[in-house]
Design a protein around this motif. Structure first.
Motif, PDB file in Angstrom:
ATOM      1  N   VAL A   1       0.836  -1.207   0.000  1.00 17.63           N
ATOM      2  CA  VAL A   1       0.000   0.000   0.000  1.00 17.63           C
ATOM      3  C   VAL A   1       0.870   1.255   0.000  1.00 17.63           C
ATOM      4  O   VAL A   1       0.699   2.161  -0.828  1.00 17.63           O
ATOM      5  N   LEU A   2       1.824   1.314   0.946  1.00 21.17           N
ATOM      6  CA  LEU A   2       2.631   2.522   1.122  1.00 21.17           C
ATOM      7  C   LEU A   2       3.552   2.787  -0.076  1.00 21.17           C
ATOM      8  O   LEU A   2       3.677   3.925  -0.528  1.00 21.17           O
ATOM      9  N   SER A   3       4.199   1.731  -0.581  1.00 16.33           N
ATOM     10  CA  SER A   3       5.136   1.928  -1.692  1.00 16.33           C
ATOM     11  C   SER A   3       4.403   2.364  -2.956  1.00 16.33           C
ATOM     12  O   SER A   3       4.886   3.222  -3.700  1.00 16.33           O
ATOM     13  N   THR A   4       3.218   1.791  -3.204  1.00 17.89           N
ATOM     14  CA  THR A   4       2.457   2.176  -4.396  1.00 17.89           C
ATOM     15  C   THR A   4       1.884   3.578  -4.245  1.00 17.89           C
ATOM     16  O   THR A   4       1.830   4.341  -5.217  1.00 17.89           O
ATOM     17  N   THR A   5       1.470   3.930  -3.034  1.00 19.39           N
ATOM     18  CA  THR A   5       0.982   5.292  -2.781  1.00 19.39           C
ATOM     19  C   THR A   5       2.097   6.299  -3.026  1.00 19.39           C
ATOM     20  O   THR A   5       1.882   7.356  -3.616  1.00 19.39           O
ATOM     21  N   LEU A   6       3.301   5.960  -2.586  1.00 23.73           N
ATOM     22  CA  LEU A   6       4.440   6.860  -2.737  1.00 23.73           C
ATOM     23  C   LEU A   6       4.861   6.984  -4.195  1.00 23.73           C
ATOM     24  O   LEU A   6       5.055   8.083  -4.712  1.00 23.73           O
ATOM     25  N   MET A   7       4.996   5.856  -4.879  1.00 22.77           N
ATOM     26  CA  MET A   7       5.526   5.853  -6.246  1.00 22.77           C
ATOM     27  C   MET A   7       4.441   6.022  -7.298  1.00 22.77           C
ATOM     28  O   MET A   7       4.739   6.276  -8.459  1.00 22.77           O
ATOM     29  N   GLN A   8       3.187   5.854  -6.904  1.00 22.62           N
ATOM     30  CA  GLN A   8       2.063   5.953  -7.843  1.00 22.62           C
ATOM     31  C   GLN A   8       2.270   5.057  -9.064  1.00 22.62           C
ATOM     32  O   GLN A   8       1.952   5.441 -10.201  1.00 22.62           O
ATOM     33  N   SER A   9       2.826   3.866  -8.805  1.00 25.95           N
ATOM     34  CA  SER A   9       3.025   2.909  -9.899  1.00 25.95           C
ATOM     35  C   SER A   9       2.999   1.501  -9.347  1.00 25.95           C
ATOM     36  O   SER A   9       4.004   1.016  -8.823  1.00 25.95           O
ATOM     37  N   SER A  10       1.844   0.853  -9.459  1.00 25.48           N
ATOM     38  CA  SER A  10       1.761  -0.540  -9.017  1.00 25.48           C
ATOM     39  C   SER A  10       2.605  -1.421  -9.928  1.00 25.48           C
ATOM     40  O   SER A  10       3.093  -2.475  -9.514  1.00 25.48           O
ATOM     41  N   SER A  11       2.804  -0.966 -11.179  1.00 28.90           N
ATOM     42  CA  SER A  11       3.623  -1.736 -12.125  1.00 28.90           C
ATOM     43  C   SER A  11       5.063  -1.827 -11.639  1.00 28.90           C
ATOM     44  O   SER A  11       5.677  -2.899 -11.657  1.00 28.90           O
ATOM     45  N   LEU A  12       5.632  -0.696 -11.199  1.00 32.76           N
ATOM     46  CA  LEU A  12       7.006  -0.690 -10.703  1.00 32.76           C
ATOM     47  C   LEU A  12       7.137  -1.547  -9.449  1.00 32.76           C
ATOM     48  O   LEU A  12       8.098  -2.306  -9.302  1.00 32.76           O
ATOM     49  N   VAL A  13       6.151  -1.442  -8.549  1.00 33.00           N
ATOM     50  CA  VAL A  13       6.173  -2.258  -7.328  1.00 33.00           C
ATOM     51  C   VAL A  13       6.103  -3.741  -7.698  1.00 33.00           C
ATOM     52  O   VAL A  13       6.824  -4.564  -7.116  1.00 33.00           O
ATOM     53  N   SER A  14       5.277  -4.097  -8.678  1.00 32.50           N
ATOM     54  CA  SER A  14       5.166  -5.493  -9.112  1.00 32.50           C
ATOM     55  C   SER A  14       6.482  -6.003  -9.670  1.00 32.50           C
ATOM     56  O   SER A  14       6.923  -7.111  -9.348  1.00 32.50           O
ATOM     57  N   VAL A  15       7.126  -5.192 -10.519  1.00 32.60           N
ATOM     58  CA  VAL A  15       8.391  -5.601 -11.140  1.00 32.60           C
ATOM     59  C   VAL A  15       9.483  -5.768 -10.078  1.00 32.60           C
ATOM     60  O   VAL A  15      10.252  -6.731 -10.110  1.00 32.60           O
ATOM     61  N   ILE A  16       9.539  -4.837  -9.123  1.00 34.31           N
ATOM     62  CA  ILE A  16      10.530  -4.934  -8.043  1.00 34.31           C
ATOM     63  C   ILE A  16      10.273  -6.183  -7.200  1.00 34.31           C
ATOM     64  O   ILE A  16      11.206  -6.900  -6.821  1.00 34.31           O
ATOM     65  N   THR A  17       9.008  -6.454  -6.908  1.00 38.84           N
ATOM     66  CA  THR A  17       8.655  -7.626  -6.101  1.00 38.84           C
ATOM     67  C   THR A  17       9.031  -8.913  -6.823  1.00 38.84           C
ATOM     68  O   THR A  17       9.581  -9.844  -6.210  1.00 38.84           O
ATOM     69  N   ILE A  18       8.753  -8.990  -8.115  1.00 36.26           N
ATOM     70  CA  ILE A  18       9.133 -10.170  -8.905  1.00 36.26           C
ATOM     71  C   ILE A  18      10.642 -10.346  -8.887  1.00 36.26           C
ATOM     72  O   ILE A  18      11.160 -11.458  -8.761  1.00 36.26           O
ATOM     73  N   SER A  19      11.369  -9.225  -8.982  1.00 36.38           N
ATOM     74  CA  SER A  19      12.834  -9.270  -8.966  1.00 36.38           C
ATOM     75  C   SER A  19      13.345  -9.831  -7.647  1.00 36.38           C
ATOM     76  O   SER A  19      14.215 -10.707  -7.616  1.00 36.38           O
ATOM     77  N   PHE A  20      12.796  -9.369  -6.517  1.00 36.64           N
ATOM     78  CA  PHE A  20      13.215  -9.846  -5.200  1.00 36.64           C
ATOM     79  C   PHE A  20      12.836 -11.302  -4.984  1.00 36.64           C
ATOM     80  O   PHE A  20      13.584 -12.076  -4.391  1.00 36.64           O
ATOM     81  N   LEU A  21      11.673 -11.668  -5.496  1.00 36.94           N
ATOM     82  CA  LEU A  21      11.216 -13.052  -5.365  1.00 36.94           C
ATOM     83  C   LEU A  21      12.103 -13.986  -6.191  1.00 36.94           C
ATOM     84  O   LEU A  21      12.484 -15.066  -5.732  1.00 36.94           O
ATOM     85  N   SER A  22      12.464 -13.565  -7.395  1.00 32.81           N
ATOM     86  CA  SER A  22      13.314 -14.375  -8.260  1.00 32.81           C
ATOM     87  C   SER A  22      14.701 -14.570  -7.666  1.00 32.81           C
ATOM     88  O   SER A  22      15.338 -15.599  -7.879  1.00 32.81           O
ATOM     89  N   ALA A  23      15.177 -13.555  -6.920  1.00 36.53           N
ATOM     90  CA  ALA A  23      16.497 -13.642  -6.292  1.00 36.53           C
ATOM     91  C   ALA A  23      16.457 -14.388  -4.963  1.00 36.53           C
ATOM     92  O   ALA A  23      17.498 -14.622  -4.358  1.00 36.53           O
TER      93      ALA A  23
END
Length: 598
Positions: free
Chosen positions: A72-94
């Motif tokens: 919630v907080l990161s998407t509110t701050l960045m106003q991009s659920s797409s960027l949050v999704s990509v970052i999350t996928i990156s962390f999950l993959s690593a």
């Protein structure tokens, strides 16, 4: 084939729209400027993904409610659920976070994206935001041309906001002008047919633009200009929620199976939420009316009511899905099982982890650990030892006396099959990832590359050592046999200590091993001179023993240096501190000298 005709088709539709209506050009330009602003903001936030965001992500995902809050907080701050999704996928993959934590973040990101609708409806349409856009663009672009990474990042964010505001302004102006030539409400469709039709249009628009924020801006500005009906606007918003999953799906294509599972979880969540919203659309609309009346939103302020609707139906989706997170994880793991790959195939290196510093570093570290595990078997067999004996609690002398039968191994063949290609993949990944990193993160990758090189060099030393070792450990000469078994005992102890350091992450324990090895080397030199002097071994044996002792010493030093880099835990600052505390060659010698004089 579809890809080849998709872009030309879009261009033809746009060109026709520009020819038919000048006002359509203003709307399309507004969308383009808005999307350009989104790209600028994402670029700006990437400048800060080298530390703060990663540390927050790792520290706030140990519980589901924390993952949800972070989303919630990161998407509110960045106003991009797409960027949050990509970052999350990156962390999950690593492997930095688990699937349940990733799902929690995605749930939260869906709720966080509703703040965009509130900002646009509550602020963007109420004031002349183009007046704010111009100063933001001027200051932002000046900052973009600065050398400092953080100032450049802030400049991208500021300029991105300016472009967002400017895009909203042009869309708003375009729809208001459009109303004088054509009324889109003439194409409104009532009831459930309209809900399904406009939901599909919302999906299509979001898939094309890959931004639910852009779709929402179009919906809200069109609603404000009375170009679409309130009910059709709600259906478009539902569709936009489903369409936004395309970014995560595209991002997961280059990720490992964990990233693909998360993208599927995102799609399932948004589909379930959309189905609930469509089935109970009229009940949710009544809830929106009640809430709007309670907080003082006027009955005809459809833009703010759409923001309320967007928040309510996403909240309902979270409430429904949260209790089934565990079952969703189990379902996805069964649906997408982990594929067994060759030991020479990279497990953690993929484009999804390449763009973010921390995930790139962790991917390289884990892949180098994979390389070490492959090398461990080659080194062990080259020393005529079994892995299970090395990692056991058995006394080293007992292990050596019990392993008299030679283990057949072709080190060159094993190296080419299990090491060479994997090491090349690691080096290539590092070369690509270093380009976009800070000096500090680049240094860490350099250390990891050096650790990989140490592993490769240790295998080469094993190859040289094996030639004489396999000959002399079965020799009739008890003295030379005993000396080569001492080398095996020493290396067995080193490998055992390394496995212990890998398990507990305490690399400072390896200092004890350094001291012991240097001390044993001094003792071995004296023993060799005595054996030669007493004519207990031949000159050929003595020459082989001297060379092989040197190979064993080199192996030991390289493996311990590798372990200090590879097995260290914590962030970069902690790893650097641990390495600075480790004894170097001169310090080891000083300790040994002080022990002799005491």
């Amino acid at each position: 084939m579809i890809k080849k005709i998709f872009l030309p088709t879009i261009f033809m539709i746009l060109a026709y729209g520009f020819w038919v209506s000048p006002d359509f050009k203003e709307i399309a330009a507004g969308v383009a400027i808005f999307l350009f602003g989104m790209l600028f903001m994402e670029e700006g936030f990437k400048a800060f993904t080298g530390g703060i965001l990663e540390k927050l992500l790792q520290k706030t995902t140990n519980k589901l409610w924390k993952s949800l809050s972070f989303g919630v907080l990161s998407t509110t701050l960045m106003q991009s659920s797409s960027l949050v999704s990509v970052i999350t996928i990156s962390f999950l993959s690593a492997g930095l976070i688990g699937l349940a934590a990733g799902i929690g973040i995605i749930f939260g990101a869906n709720l966080g994206t509703t703040t965009g609708a509130w900002l646009i409806a509550g602020f963007g349409l109420k004031v002349k935001i183009s007046a704010y856009a111009m100063p933001m663009l001027v200051f932002g672009i000046i900052m973009v041309f600065q050398k400092s990474r953080s100032i450049k990042g802030l400049g991208y964010i500021l300029a991105g906001l300016g472009f967002l505001f400017l895009g909203i302004h042009y869309m708003k102006e375009g729809f208001e002008a459009f109303r004088t030539t054509i009324d889109l409400k003439d194409f409104a469709v009532a009831g459930y047919p309209g809900l399904f039709l406009f939901a599909l249009l919302g999906i299509a628009a979001t898939v094309i633009m890959q931004s639910s924020h852009a779709t929402l801006v179009i919906i809200i500005t069109a609603l404000a200009a009375q170009q679409i009906t309130y009910e059709n606007g709600l259906a478009l918003a539902i569709g936009a929620n489903v369409g936004t999953t395309i970014t995560a799906i595209i991002g997961s294509l280059s990720a490992n199976v964990q990233g693909k599972r998360l993208a599927m979880a995102h799609l399932i969540f948004n589909m379930v939420t959309a189905i609930i919203a469509i089935v109970f659309i009229y009940q949710i609309m009544n809830a929106v009316d009640s809430f709007s009346h309670w907080v003082g939103i006027s009955a005809d302020d459809y833009t703010l009511k759409l923001a309320v609707f967007h928040t309510i139906f996403n909240s309902i989706g979270i409430i429904v899905m949260i209790p089934f997170t565990g079952q969703l994880v189990d379902f996805l793991e069964k649906l997408m099982p982990e594929k067994k790959v060759s030991v020479a195939t990279p497990k953690y290196l993929n484009p999804a982890t390449e763009a973010i510093s921390d995930t790139a570093i962790e991917s390289v570290r884990k892949e180098t650990l994979h390389l070490y595990d492959n090398a461990f078997m080659i080194i062990a067999h080259g020393l005529n030892l079994h892995r299970h004996d090395i990692v056991s609690d058995k006394d080293p002398d007992t292990v050596i006396t019990q392993t008299k039968k030679l283990i057949p191994i072709n080190i060159d063949e094993s190296y080419n099959r299990n090491i060479k290609g994997l090491y090349s993949d690691i080096v290539a990944f590092i070369s690509r990832a270093q380009v976009q990193m800070t000096a500090e993160h680049g240094d860490e990758l350099f250390e990891l590359r050096a650790a990989g090189r140490d592993i490769v060099e240790a295998i080469k030393d094993t190859k040289h050592l094996q030639k004489n070792l396999s000959r002399y450990i079965v020799s009739d000469n008890a003295y030379i046999r005993d000396e080569y078994n001492k080398i095996r005992i020493q290396l067995l102890s080193v490998l055992r200590h390394l496995e212990e350091a890998k398990a507990d992450g305490d690399v400072l324990e390896l200092d004890t091993m350094k001291l012991k090895i240097e001390s044993d080397d001094t003792t071995a030199n004296g023993t060799l001179e005595k054996l030669i002097h007493e004519d207990k071994i031949s000159a050929e044996m003595a020459t082989s023993l001297m060379n092989d002792t040197s190979y064993a010493q080199n192996m030991t030093k390289k493996l311990i240096t590798m372990g200090e880099v590879l097995f260290a835990t914590g962030d970069i600052e902690m790893k650097t501190l641990e390495r600075s505390l480790a004894l170097d060659t001169d310090e080891v010698q000083k300790v040994l000298d002080s022990q002799k004089t005491s």
